[in-house]
Write a protein that holds these residues in place. Structure first.
Motif, PDB file in Angstrom:
ATOM      1  N   SER A   1       2.084   2.070   5.838  1.00  0.00           N
ATOM      2  CA  SER A   1       2.986   1.287   4.992  1.00  0.00           C
ATOM      3  C   SER A   1       3.488   0.064   5.730  1.00  0.00           C
ATOM      4  O   SER A   1       3.824   0.123   6.912  1.00  0.00           O
ATOM      5  CB  SER A   1       4.172   2.148   4.546  1.00  0.00           C
ATOM      6  OG  SER A   1       3.738   3.197   3.723  1.00  0.00           O
ATOM      7  N   GLY A   2       3.561  -1.058   5.009  1.00  0.00           N
ATOM      8  CA  GLY A   2       4.014  -2.304   5.602  1.00  0.00           C
ATOM      9  C   GLY A   2       5.520  -2.404   5.689  1.00  0.00           C
ATOM     10  O   GLY A   2       6.252  -1.446   5.407  1.00  0.00           O
ATOM     11  N   ALA A   3       5.990  -3.584   6.068  1.00  0.00           N
ATOM     12  CA  ALA A   3       7.412  -3.785   6.344  1.00  0.00           C
ATOM     13  C   ALA A   3       8.285  -3.524   5.119  1.00  0.00           C
ATOM     14  O   ALA A   3       9.415  -3.041   5.244  1.00  0.00           O
ATOM     15  CB  ALA A   3       7.644  -5.207   6.850  1.00  0.00           C
ATOM     16  N   ASP A   4       7.783  -3.819   3.908  1.00  0.00           N
ATOM     17  CA  ASP A   4       8.605  -3.606   2.714  1.00  0.00           C
ATOM     18  C   ASP A   4       8.474  -2.180   2.183  1.00  0.00           C
ATOM     19  O   ASP A   4       9.229  -1.777   1.287  1.00  0.00           O
ATOM     20  CB  ASP A   4       8.256  -4.608   1.616  1.00  0.00           C
ATOM     21  CG  ASP A   4       6.789  -4.563   1.207  1.00  0.00           C
ATOM     22  OD1 ASP A   4       6.083  -3.629   1.644  1.00  0.00           O
ATOM     23  OD2 ASP A   4       6.359  -5.448   0.462  1.00  0.00           O
TER      24      ASP A   4
ATOM     25  N   PRO B   1       8.665   1.926   6.125  1.00  0.00           N
ATOM     26  CA  PRO B   1       7.710   1.123   6.881  1.00  0.00           C
ATOM     27  C   PRO B   1       7.160   1.903   8.076  1.00  0.00           C
ATOM     28  O   PRO B   1       7.901   2.560   8.799  1.00  0.00           O
ATOM     29  CB  PRO B   1       8.544  -0.075   7.345  1.00  0.00           C
ATOM     30  CG  PRO B   1       9.632  -0.187   6.329  1.00  0.00           C
ATOM     31  CD  PRO B   1       9.951   1.224   5.924  1.00  0.00           C
ATOM     32  N   GLY B   2       5.842   1.831   8.259  1.00  0.00           N
ATOM     33  CA  GLY B   2       5.207   2.534   9.369  1.00  0.00           C
ATOM     34  C   GLY B   2       4.748   3.937   9.042  1.00  0.00           C
ATOM     35  O   GLY B   2       4.084   4.574   9.860  1.00  0.00           O
TER      36      GLY B   2
ATOM     37  N   ALA C   1      -3.979  -1.322  11.927  1.00  0.00           N
ATOM     38  CA  ALA C   1      -3.225  -2.386  11.276  1.00  0.00           C
ATOM     39  C   ALA C   1      -2.502  -1.823  10.062  1.00  0.00           C
ATOM     40  O   ALA C   1      -2.823  -0.742   9.558  1.00  0.00           O
ATOM     41  CB  ALA C   1      -4.171  -3.505  10.850  1.00  0.00           C
ATOM     42  N   GLU C   2      -1.498  -2.544   9.597  1.00  0.00           N
ATOM     43  CA  GLU C   2      -0.846  -2.153   8.355  1.00  0.00           C
ATOM     44  C   GLU C   2      -1.845  -2.212   7.208  1.00  0.00           C
ATOM     45  O   GLU C   2      -2.799  -2.981   7.223  1.00  0.00           O
ATOM     46  CB  GLU C   2       0.336  -3.086   8.053  1.00  0.00           C
ATOM     47  CG  GLU C   2       1.517  -2.921   8.988  1.00  0.00           C
ATOM     48  CD  GLU C   2       2.677  -3.803   8.583  1.00  0.00           C
ATOM     49  OE1 GLU C   2       2.512  -4.625   7.649  1.00  0.00           O
ATOM     50  OE2 GLU C   2       3.754  -3.692   9.192  1.00  0.00           O
ATOM     51  N   GLY C   3      -1.613  -1.377   6.199  1.00  0.00           N
ATOM     52  CA  GLY C   3      -2.493  -1.365   5.051  1.00  0.00           C
ATOM     53  C   GLY C   3      -3.597  -0.333   5.186  1.00  0.00           C
ATOM     54  O   GLY C   3      -3.485   0.635   5.941  1.00  0.00           O
TER      55      GLY C   3
ATOM     56  N   TYR D   1      -3.736   4.869   5.596  1.00  0.00           N
ATOM     57  CA  TYR D   1      -2.903   3.785   5.068  1.00  0.00           C
ATOM     58  C   TYR D   1      -1.582   3.789   5.820  1.00  0.00           C
ATOM     59  O   TYR D   1      -0.898   4.813   5.894  1.00  0.00           O
ATOM     60  CB  TYR D   1      -2.645   3.943   3.570  1.00  0.00           C
ATOM     61  CG  TYR D   1      -1.970   2.732   2.967  1.00  0.00           C
ATOM     62  CD1 TYR D   1      -2.708   1.693   2.428  1.00  0.00           C
ATOM     63  CD2 TYR D   1      -0.583   2.607   2.988  1.00  0.00           C
ATOM     64  CE1 TYR D   1      -2.089   0.566   1.910  1.00  0.00           C
ATOM     65  CE2 TYR D   1       0.041   1.487   2.483  1.00  0.00           C
ATOM     66  CZ  TYR D   1      -0.721   0.464   1.939  1.00  0.00           C
ATOM     67  OH  TYR D   1      -0.114  -0.653   1.449  1.00  0.00           O
TER      68      TYR D   1
END
Length: 277
Positions: free
Chosen positions: A136-139, A29-30, A113-115, A134
């Motif tokens: 990466s999100g929390a998952d 993530p991140g 932002a995420e994504g 891009y």
């Protein structure tokens, strides 16, 4: 590839990686992915790490606009701080972000932002160089590929036949795809509709009331930029410009609607086609 100023590793992405819009590999993530036509990098989310981009391939992680001298050698960089990636512009020209947001040189950085985010660096002769980002999100998982899913239609706004006629007249310069279009004035719309249907009693005030009612309806539904409170003074044409752009982007108005402004053909059954239901 080793990060030039970040003190940490950046994994290279080849020019044949494709578009980040089609997904990225699983990552912590991140993690940020940055890609241009010549390739890019993946950088883990550790505070202080930076991803540099610009024209000089030897001094940046992601080469953007290598053959375009309008692009700065070091156009900008992304830095990880406070659980977010922040974009800085260190070049000479603004960087265009989503929503037509411009990030000017030496302006305060903006967080990503995420994504997926598409960023454009303006070049010479109206060229624009794409930098895909891009986060990466929390998952940490890549977006799911959905090639067989039914295409999601745009949110279209229901317009009465009278509203459609007035709005097509108001927006005709946009529908004709003229350069730098502006909405027609109330008086111009009223005169055009009166010529189209003599005796219809179109006045500038009647046109204004109808358009204002449509703006208010869309504003209540969540469309931004349609009220004086949002736009601020002086308003000018901003409210109608924002209204027309929303109607076009949602395909509520389309170029074939210009047929409504054509004089009725006395020899053809039905004259001007009826507005879409």
């Amino acid at each position: 590839m080793t990060a030039l100023r970040s003190g940490g590793p950046a994994e290279s992405l080849g020019a044949d990686h494709g578009s980040l819009a089609y997904g990225v590999p699983p990552a912590a993530p991140g993690t940020i992915f940055a890609l241009a036509v010549t390739g890019g990098v993946r950088m883990p989310p550790r505070d202080g790490r930076e991803v540099l981009f610009g024209r000089n391939r030897e001094d940046v992680h992601v080469c953007v606009g290598e053959d375009d001298r309008k692009v700065s050698r070091k156009q900008g960089f992304l830095v990880r701080r406070r659980d977010a990636w922040w974009m800085h512009n260190t070049g000479r020209l603004p960087i265009r972000l989503p929503g037509s947001r411009l990030l000017f040189p030496e302006e305060e950085p903006v967080p990503l932002a995420e994504g997926y985010t598409a960023v454009f660096v303006r070049g010479s002769a109206d060229r624009e160089h794409l930098l895909e980002l891009y986060v990466s999100g929390a998952d940490g998982r890549r977006p799911e590929s959905r090639p067989q899913d039914v295409t999601e239609p745009p949110r279209m706004w229901r317009l009465s036949p009278e509203e459609r006629l007035v709005l097509v007249s108001l927006a005709q310069r946009y529908l004709l795809q003229q350069p730098y279009p502006q909405p027609m004035a109330w008086r111009q719309v009223a005169e055009q509709l009166s010529e189209l249907a003599p005796g219809s009693r179109w006045t500038p005030k009647r046109v204004e009331h109808l358009v204002v009612a449509v703006r208010a309806r869309l504003a209540r539904a969540g469309v931004a930029g349609l009220t004086r409170e949002e736009v601020g003074e002086p308003v000018g044409n901003s409210l109608n410009d924002n209204l027309v752009k929303e109607l076009l982007l949602s395909t509520s108005l389309v170029p074939p609607d210009l047929a409504l402004l054509e004089p009725p053909d006395e020899t053809a059954p039905g004259g001007v086609p009826a507005p879409p239901g």
